[in-house]
Structure formats: structure tokens, C-alpha cells
Design an enzyme around this catalytic site. Structure first.
Site, mmCIF file in Angstrom:
data_model
loop_
_atom_site.group_PDB
_atom_site.id
_atom_site.type_symbol
_atom_site.label_atom_id
_atom_site.label_comp_id
_atom_site.label_asym_id
_atom_site.label_seq_id
_atom_site.Cartn_x
_atom_site.Cartn_y
_atom_site.Cartn_z
ATOM 1 N N GLY A 18 0.829 -1.203 0.000
ATOM 2 C CA GLY A 18 0.000 0.000 0.000
ATOM 3 C C GLY A 18 0.861 1.250 0.000
ATOM 4 O O GLY A 18 2.088 1.185 0.121
ATOM 5 N N ASN A 19 0.215 2.396 -0.138
ATOM 6 C CA ASN A 19 0.965 3.652 -0.185
ATOM 7 C C ASN A 19 1.700 3.927 1.120
ATOM 8 O O ASN A 19 2.820 4.430 1.106
ATOM 9 C CB ASN A 19 0.022 4.811 -0.501
ATOM 10 N N THR A 22 2.541 -1.927 4.240
ATOM 11 C CA THR A 22 2.553 -3.193 3.515
ATOM 12 C C THR A 22 1.972 -4.263 4.427
ATOM 13 O O THR A 22 2.442 -4.431 5.547
ATOM 14 C CB THR A 22 4.003 -3.550 3.116
ATOM 15 N N GLY A 119 -7.128 -0.044 -9.134
ATOM 16 C CA GLY A 119 -6.098 -0.561 -8.234
ATOM 17 C C GLY A 119 -6.279 -2.061 -7.979
ATOM 18 O O GLY A 119 -7.400 -2.538 -7.792
ATOM 19 N N ASP A 121 -5.626 -3.694 -5.410
ATOM 20 C CA ASP A 121 -6.222 -3.947 -4.090
ATOM 21 C C ASP A 121 -7.749 -3.842 -4.161
ATOM 22 O O ASP A 121 -8.468 -4.591 -3.492
ATOM 23 C CB ASP A 121 -5.641 -2.991 -3.026
ATOM 24 N N ARG A 122 -8.240 -2.947 -4.998
ATOM 25 C CA ARG A 122 -9.692 -2.782 -5.125
ATOM 26 C C ARG A 122 -10.320 -3.998 -5.808
ATOM 27 O O ARG A 122 -11.369 -4.485 -5.400
ATOM 28 C CB ARG A 122 -10.007 -1.504 -5.902
ATOM 29 N N ASP A 141 -13.234 -0.277 2.011
ATOM 30 C CA ASP A 141 -11.905 -0.462 2.603
ATOM 31 C C ASP A 141 -11.536 0.846 3.292
ATOM 32 O O ASP A 141 -11.282 1.865 2.640
ATOM 33 C CB ASP A 141 -10.892 -0.808 1.499
#
Ligand SMILES: Nc1ncnc2c1ncn2[C@@H]1O[C@H](COP(=O)(O)OP(=O)(O)OP(=O)(O)O)[C@@H](O)[C@H]1O
Ligand SMILES: CC(C)(CO)[C@@H](O)C(=O)NCCC(=O)O
Length: 271
Positions: A18-19, A22, A119, A121-122, A141
Site C-alpha cells: 500500500g501507499n 505493507t 487498483g 487492491d480494489r 476499505d
């Protein structure tokens, strides 16, 4: 409608770069997308080299590395993904790796204008919700950098969603832009109407995020003609626990949905 999604055969290491942070998790196979049996969080420090990542991963995941059959990765920071690819190649060369991204089959049709920009993750969140509960489903999320909303329709397709500022972004923004505000601990204050500055900021962040999430979900359900009585509304992410009860719109809370989604993508691409 639940798809006949391939499930992971053995244990996997799932990694979300992630930004800000992690997330690593060992995912064990099981009913409805498996379960996260161990998890760790690291910062996504861009300065970290492949060798430094290797030390951290060995130190934390250690003996569990022998149990896993592969690694599934989703990244929102391309630079950090580069260091991870290097680390996996040099330090864990025997483990098959699936990086969720363009060209990787996920098993969920993405109906947005440009599916490649969504993304990883999405997409993982949407896939995990679909596999676990079937469609229609809404996933929220609640993260530090972003709060994202994903909608899966009754046909099991990813329709689209929303991206809003995350809880830490809001806190940092206030601290930077308002001379008299500073960082506070991200906890639920005693009341919505606070009587001191610290709790006023906590109220705005916790209750404000809950209200935003609740409002987004309500609007998304109405717009997409989804019946609130039959649509699963799932909270995930680092701050799901902080706002889920307040928001009152969730049927389920699963903090590690993204890690589970990555396991499902791995299974589809490694048979
Ligand atoms: N499962 C967890 N339990 C507790 N704390 C967590 C968990 N996951 C992350 N955190 C912590 O919460 C903070 C924000 O994490 P988060 O995963 O939201 O990071 P992010 O990279 O900003 O992600 P996103 O892009 O989804 O917002 C970090 O400080 C992280 O260490
Ligand atoms: C929205 C975030 C930052 C959430 O981690 C990430 O999924 C991302 O960078 N997405 C790219 C843009 C999109 O999803 O449409």
C-alpha cells in the site's frame, strides 16, 4: 451469485504493497476463499532495498515461508513493487509469484471505463467479497491513505466504486494546514460533540469517516438499485474496526479481505 472460483490448494503468502503500509498474510485454503492465519504490517518505505525487504520478510514470516506454495502480490506503489520483484527473484527464487495487474486473470469482469487503471487492491477486495458472500455486494476499505468503495452486482461483475481521502490523510492534512491543530491518537472520543481540541479532531475523523462511509453506501445502493436487505455490505481495511460499528451499514467486517482476494487470484493463475 457465487462464481465457481478456483480456491488455493495450499498455503500462500499474500502481500499488499500500500501507499503507507505493507500487509503480509499467510492465507490457508478453506471454504469461501480461505482464511488469514498469520499477518504482519510493515511500512512501505520507498527507500528500502530488495535486500532490506528480504531481511524483514525472513525475520517476520520466517518458518512460515517453508509452508507456503507461492506469493501473491498487489501493489499501489510501482517503485516498491520493483524492489519486491527483485527481492523475490533473488531471495525466494523457488516460490511461484503472481503479481495482480494488467494481463492477470482475476475471475471478476471489471466493467469500468478502463479496467487497467483500477487498483489491484480494489479488484482483490471485490473478488474476495464475491467469492465469500456472492453478489450483490459492496465493499468499503477504510484505509489510512484512502477509503475505497467497490460495488459487485448480482451477476458477479465489478461495476465501479469511489475513492475518498483516508483517515491518516485527513489527520495529516489538518495538522499541516491548521496552525492550531496537531496529530492526535486515532481513537473514538467520548462524545460526538467534543469539549476539547484533541477529542474534536478525533470526533471529526472517527464519526466523520463513519458518516461518510454510511452516506456513500446508502447512495451507492440507491443508485445501483441494490436492495439493502439482500446486499452484503462489508467493511475491511486498517480502520474498519474503528468505524464499522459507528457506521451501522455493514453486514460483515473482514479486516483482511484484500489478502484473501490475492489468494484467489493466485489460484486462478497457478493451476
Ligand atoms: N490489520 C491491521 N491491524 C492494525 N493496524 C494495521 C493493519 N493494517 C494496517 N495497519 C496500520 O494502519 C495504518 C494504515 O494502514 P493501511 O493499510 O490503511 O495503509 P495504506 O497504505 O494507507 O493503505 P490504503 O491505501 O488502503 O489506505 C498503518 O500505520 C498500518 O501500520
Ligand atoms: C485508491 C488506492 C490508492 C487505494 O489503495 C489504489 O487502489 C490506487 O492507487 N488505485 C488506482 C486508481 C483506481 O483504483 O482507480
Amino acid at each position: 451469485m457465487a462464481p465457481a472460483a478456483p480456491q488455493p490448494a495450499g498455503r500462500l503468502l499474500s502481500v499488499v504493497l500500500g501507499n503507507a503500509s505493507t500487509a503480509l498474510g499467510v492465507v490457508a485454503p478453506g471454504e469461501r476463499g480461505g482464511e488469514v492465519v498469520r499477518h504482519w504490517t510493515l511500512s512501505s518505505d520507498e527507500r528500502r532495498t530488495a535486500d532490506e525487504w528480504a531481511v524483514l520478510v525472513r525475520g517476520l514470516v520466517g518458518p512460515h515461508l517453508d509452508e507456503v506454495e507461492g506469493v501473491a502480490v498487489a501493489a499501489t506503489v510501482p517503485w516498491v513493487l520493483g524492489r519486491w520483484r527483485e527481492m523475490l527473484e533473488r531471495h525466494l527464487p523457488d516460490l511461484p509469484v503472481v503479481v495482480v495487474g494488467a494481463g492477470v486473470r482475476t475471475g471478476i469482469p471489471v466493467l469500468t471505463d478502463n479496467p487497467r487503471e483500477v487498483g489491484a487492491d480494489r479488484v482483490a477486495n471485490a473478488l474476495a467479497a464475491l467469492t465469500r458472500w456472492g453478489g450483490p455486494a459492496v465493499v468499503v476499505d477504510v484505509g489510512g491513505t484512502a477509503v475505497t468503495l467497490e460495488v459487485v452486482n448480482a451477476a458477479g461483475q465489478y461495476v465501479g466504486g469511489a475513492i475518498a481521502p483516508g483517515v491518516e490523510v485527513g489527520l495529516e492534512g489538518l495538522g499541516r494546514r491548521a496552525a492550531q491543530l496537531r496529530q492526535v491518537e486515532l481513537v473514538r472520543p467520548r462524545s460526538v460533540v467534543a469539549r476539547n481540541t484533541v477529542e474534536a479532531v478525533q470526533s471529526g475523523l472517527v464519526h466523520g469517516t463513519a458518516a461518510m462511509v454510511e452516506g456513500l453506501v446508502r447512495r451507492a445502493l440507491a443508485e445501483q438499485d441494490l436492495d439493502p436487505a439482500t446486499t452484503r455490505v462489508v467493511a475491511t481495511g486498517a480502520y474498519a474496526g474503528l468505524v464499522a460499528d459507528e457506521a451501522g451499514c455493514f453486514t460483515d467486517v473482514e479486516p483482511h479481505l484484500t489478502l484473501l482476494g490475492l489468494g484467489l487470484v493466485f489460484a486462478r493463475n497457478h493451476r
